[in-house]
Every structure is written in C-alpha cells, then in structure tokens.
Design an enzyme around this catalytic site. Structure first.
Site, PDB file in Angstrom:
ATOM      1  N   ASN A 224       0.845  -1.191   0.000  1.00  0.00           N
ATOM      2  CA  ASN A 224       0.000   0.000   0.000  1.00  0.00           C
ATOM      3  C   ASN A 224       0.880   1.239   0.000  1.00  0.00           C
ATOM      4  O   ASN A 224       2.112   1.144  -0.046  1.00  0.00           O
ATOM      5  CB  ASN A 224      -0.971  -0.016   1.191  1.00  0.00           C
ATOM      6  CG  ASN A 224      -0.240  -0.104   2.518  1.00  0.00           C
ATOM      7  OD1 ASN A 224       0.502   0.795   2.903  1.00  0.00           O
ATOM      8  ND2 ASN A 224      -0.440  -1.206   3.245  1.00  0.00           N
TER       9      ASN A 224
ATOM     10  N   LYS B 258     -11.356  -4.505  17.890  1.00  0.00           N
ATOM     11  CA  LYS B 258      -9.989  -4.818  18.327  1.00  0.00           C
ATOM     12  C   LYS B 258      -9.881  -4.910  19.847  1.00  0.00           C
ATOM     13  O   LYS B 258      -8.941  -5.513  20.372  1.00  0.00           O
ATOM     14  CB  LYS B 258      -9.026  -3.733  17.829  1.00  0.00           C
ATOM     15  CG  LYS B 258      -9.020  -3.538  16.324  1.00  0.00           C
ATOM     16  CD  LYS B 258      -8.267  -4.608  15.601  1.00  0.00           C
ATOM     17  CE  LYS B 258      -8.129  -4.282  14.123  1.00  0.00           C
ATOM     18  NZ  LYS B 258      -7.376  -5.286  13.370  1.00  0.00           N
TER      19      LYS B 258
ATOM     20  N   PHE C 149      -4.380   2.323  15.002  1.00  0.00           N
ATOM     21  CA  PHE C 149      -4.521   3.316  13.936  1.00  0.00           C
ATOM     22  C   PHE C 149      -5.442   2.743  12.868  1.00  0.00           C
ATOM     23  O   PHE C 149      -5.413   1.545  12.583  1.00  0.00           O
ATOM     24  CB  PHE C 149      -3.168   3.652  13.313  1.00  0.00           C
ATOM     25  CG  PHE C 149      -2.540   4.905  13.868  1.00  0.00           C
ATOM     26  CD1 PHE C 149      -2.449   6.060  13.116  1.00  0.00           C
ATOM     27  CD2 PHE C 149      -2.040   4.917  15.168  1.00  0.00           C
ATOM     28  CE1 PHE C 149      -1.870   7.209  13.628  1.00  0.00           C
ATOM     29  CE2 PHE C 149      -1.449   6.061  15.686  1.00  0.00           C
ATOM     30  CZ  PHE C 149      -1.378   7.215  14.916  1.00  0.00           C
TER      31      PHE C 149
ATOM     32  N   PRO D  51      -2.562 -12.452  10.155  1.00  0.00           N
ATOM     33  CA  PRO D  51      -2.831 -12.347  11.592  1.00  0.00           C
ATOM     34  C   PRO D  51      -3.137 -10.914  11.984  1.00  0.00           C
ATOM     35  O   PRO D  51      -2.584  -9.964  11.412  1.00  0.00           O
ATOM     36  CB  PRO D  51      -1.539 -12.843  12.246  1.00  0.00           C
ATOM     37  CG  PRO D  51      -0.481 -12.689  11.189  1.00  0.00           C
ATOM     38  CD  PRO D  51      -1.176 -12.903   9.877  1.00  0.00           C
TER      39      PRO D  51
END
Length: 410
Positions: A216, A349, A331, A313
């Site tokens: 990316n 998360k 983030f 993962p």
C-alpha cells in the site's frame, strides 16, 4: 517551531568539526531559538566569527575582554537567563578544563560562571565531543568525561566513523542534524520516562512471486514521528518497520520486516514486556496463500493467474488479548465514514484508544489530521482542526497517551 523562545549559548572549542557547527546554528535559529555564539581562539583557526555571526544574527564573543559588554563581564552576562549552553565541538582539552574547574579560556570561564541553581534556575550544559579515537579512549579523557557527567553535563555522542585524520573509530562529532534532534529532545517533557514503547510503522509487502507483491501507499512517516516523539519523552522505544525509506530516529531500536506475518512475529516476541503498543503500520489484511517460486509470466493468451488469498494475523488484536497487555493504541486508515469505521474498529480490536485518519489524504505527506476515538467519544487532533506536521501531531499524541497512562500506573 520546536525551539521557539529558547535562548542558547553555542560554544565552539578547537577542532575541524567546527564546520558542522555552522549548520547547527542555522538549524537552531530556523527552529526559533536565539543563539549567542562563543568561540575559542583555536576554533577561530577552523571557522571565522564572521560566519557564525551571519548565521546566528548576533555578535560572536571570542574573548573575556570583549568591550562591547557594558560591564566587561561577557562570561557572566551570557549565561544569565539562557536555557542551555551547548559546546559543539567539545575538544579533549575543553572537557579536561571543565572537569578540573579551570577558567583559563573563555569557554571554561563561561561554563564555570553559569548558574548552578543558587538563587536561580540551573543552566544545563550539553557537550558534543569531537576528537581522535585514541584521544577519546585515553584513560585521562575517560576520567574527565566521567567527572563532567557527574557534575551534571549531558553528553551528545560521540559517533563512530571516519575521522579527519584518516582513521576510523569513536570520537567523531555527531552531524548537525543529529545534534539538533538531541537538543530538541533534551527540552521535551519526559512524560514517558522509564516506559517501554513498541511501535509499528509503514506498509507490509505480501509476495506474489519473487519480484511482485501486494502493498500500500503508507510511507511510515507517522510511525517514525511517533518513535521519535516517544523517545524524546524519555521512553525506551522499539520500532518494527515495514519496507520504508526512512532514517531511524536517534536512540530508537529498529526491527525491519517485510510481510504481515513477519511483523506479527516481531511484535509478539517483545509485546509482553512493553508498557505501550502503538500500531501505526498499515498492515495488509490478506496475503496470497502461496507465493510462486519463480516470476509469473504472461503467455499472450490473455489469461491471468488465479490468486487465492488467506487472512493475515491481526497484530493489534493479538497484543490486546495478551494476559497482561500493554496500553494499546490502534490506527485506522480509512477512505470514507472516518468516525463510524473508527468506532467499529476500536470495539472489534478491544483497545482503549483508536486514532483514525484518511489514508488517501495522508499517505506520503508530511502533515496529517487525526481523530481520537475512545469510549467517551471522538476528538480531533489538532484540536483547532485542520492539518499539522506529523512530528507535532506525534508529540501531541504522546502527551495524550501519557495522560491516559497516569491513572493506571503507580
């Protein structure tokens, strides 16, 4: 500006490294500092006072008998109300004079006369050693260095590398940019003193074959800025970096990886010993199930290779699920619905703080705009809105994290 309003005395003792001091004073002034330059007689053999005056914008003092001072006491006047004295270069002779408390040249006289905290704020002394490797390793120099440090001086360096004499070793003065970074760090509040901080930065690269892969546009600049800011705040910083073209911040331990699996392994190997984990990296969600052994070639048929993907993962979630996890900061780089996606990701998360930004608007840039999301709601950073330099944002975020750590730590 990082040193806005700071008043510094920059002293140059004799040495060929004086040429670096010219660039250093330029950086200090550009950062907002007011710099008075002091030069020894030996320093004037290597660089002129005219040069240093032109760069600092202020008269250079070379003698204790400088008649421009109304009371003829430049060694007193220069040290009152200043934020620090920086000696760069600090020669072996200069350090010996400081260790012995001598006052037989203008630099040692000025340092001896600086405030020690009796009646006013102490004046810090920062030394950037510069000398031949044999001089640096000599027992007398080692004793003198130990003494000046015991007396409160702060050492900036030295570095290892090529020396003007042609030899290679310790004793080389830090480069101007390195000294500037150290001086800025000296003045930053030590809000994370003693804390261990683990940071991921940059993209990951998921191989398709030996020459191609999926990645990316993340440059790693935000994560590297956070590593520098955390180190400035007194933390012991470990930076796990994907493939980026950035210099490691001074004093930061760096682990280079390429893939998400490698980043996961590197993070999990040290995460349980950390106090804070900041997952800044833009980690690929998926990778090819099997990378080809050799380069995939087109054959003119128009057919494209079929790629099967598997999920990578989840590094942040893995750290958050540890029995005793560090304080986790995630983030999120989004392309739309920033607040909505950030709230969802934070809950998924299981982390106390998530920092969101618009990826297309920040990748590769030197500035950014952040949205902090926690259980209380959302808040922009910078608070006044708009965008800010990534290093400034990193320092603001470090202060935010330090405030959140305080209630949970004894």
């Amino acid at each position: 500006m990082a040193l806005q309003g700071r008043r510094l005395v920059l002293a140059l003792s004799g040495g060929v490294a004086c040429y670096k001091s010219a660039d250093l004073v330029r950086l200090l002034v550009k950062a907002g500092a007011s710099v008075r330059v002091v030069m020894s007689e030996s320093a004037e053999r290597f660089i002129t006072a005219v040069t240093m005056q032109a760069l600092s914008g202020q008269p250079v003092v070379t003698s204790p008998w400088d008649a421009r001072e109304s009371n003829n006491m430049a060694h007193i006047n220069l040290t009152r109300g200043v934020d620090a004295i920086v000696i760069a270069p600090a020669s072996a002779d200069c350090i010996a004079a400081l260790a012995q408390g001598r006052a037989d040249d203008f630099i040692s006289l000025t340092c001896l006369a600086r405030p020690w905290g009796v009646g006013e704020q102490p004046c810090p002394l920062l030394l950037a050693p510069a000398m031949n490797r044999e001089m640096w390793s000599h027992p007398a120099t080692r004793r003198n260095v130990a003494q000046v440090v015991a007396d409160g001086a702060v050492l900036l360096g030295p570095a290892h590398g090529d020396q003007a004499c042609g030899e290679i070793g310790d004793g080389r003065m830090l480069e101007a940019e390195e000294l500037f970074e150290e001086i800025v760090a000296f003045f930053e509040p030590k809000l994370l003193q003693g804390q261990r901080v683990l940071i991921t930065a940059g993209p990951t690269f998921e191989a398709i074959d030996p020459v191609r892969g999926i990645t990316n546009l993340s440059s790693g600049k935000m994560g590297f800025a956070l590593a520098r800011a955390a180190r400035e705040a007194g933390a012991e910083v470990t930076l796990v970096a994907g493939p980026v073209a950035l210099d490691t911040p001074r004093g930061v331990r760096r682990i280079d990886v390429r893939s998400a699996v490698q980043m996961h392994e590197a993070v999990m190997s040290v995460a349980s010993s950390q106090d804070v984990f900041i997952a800044t990296a833009a980690v690929a969600d998926w990778r090819p199930a099997l990378a080809a052994e050799h380069k995939l070639k087109k054959d003119g048929s128009g057919r494209c290779p079929a790629l099967n993907f598997v999920e990578n993962p989840d590094i942040l979630a893995s750290v958050a699920r540890l029995p005793k996890p560090p304080y986790c900061v995630g983030f999120a780089a989004e392309s739309e619905k920033l607040a909505e996606h950030a709230r969802t990701k934070r809950e998924r998360k299981g982390v106390p703080l998530l920092v969101a930004n618009l990826g297309p608007a920040t990748f590769g840039r030197d500035d950014n705009a952040l949205l902090l999301v926690d259980e209380q709601g959302e808040r922009a950073l910078p608070e006044e809105g708009g965008r800010a330099d990534k290093l400034l944002l990193a320092r603001l975020l470090v202060r935010e994290i330090a405030q959140r750590l305080t209630p949970t730590r004894t």
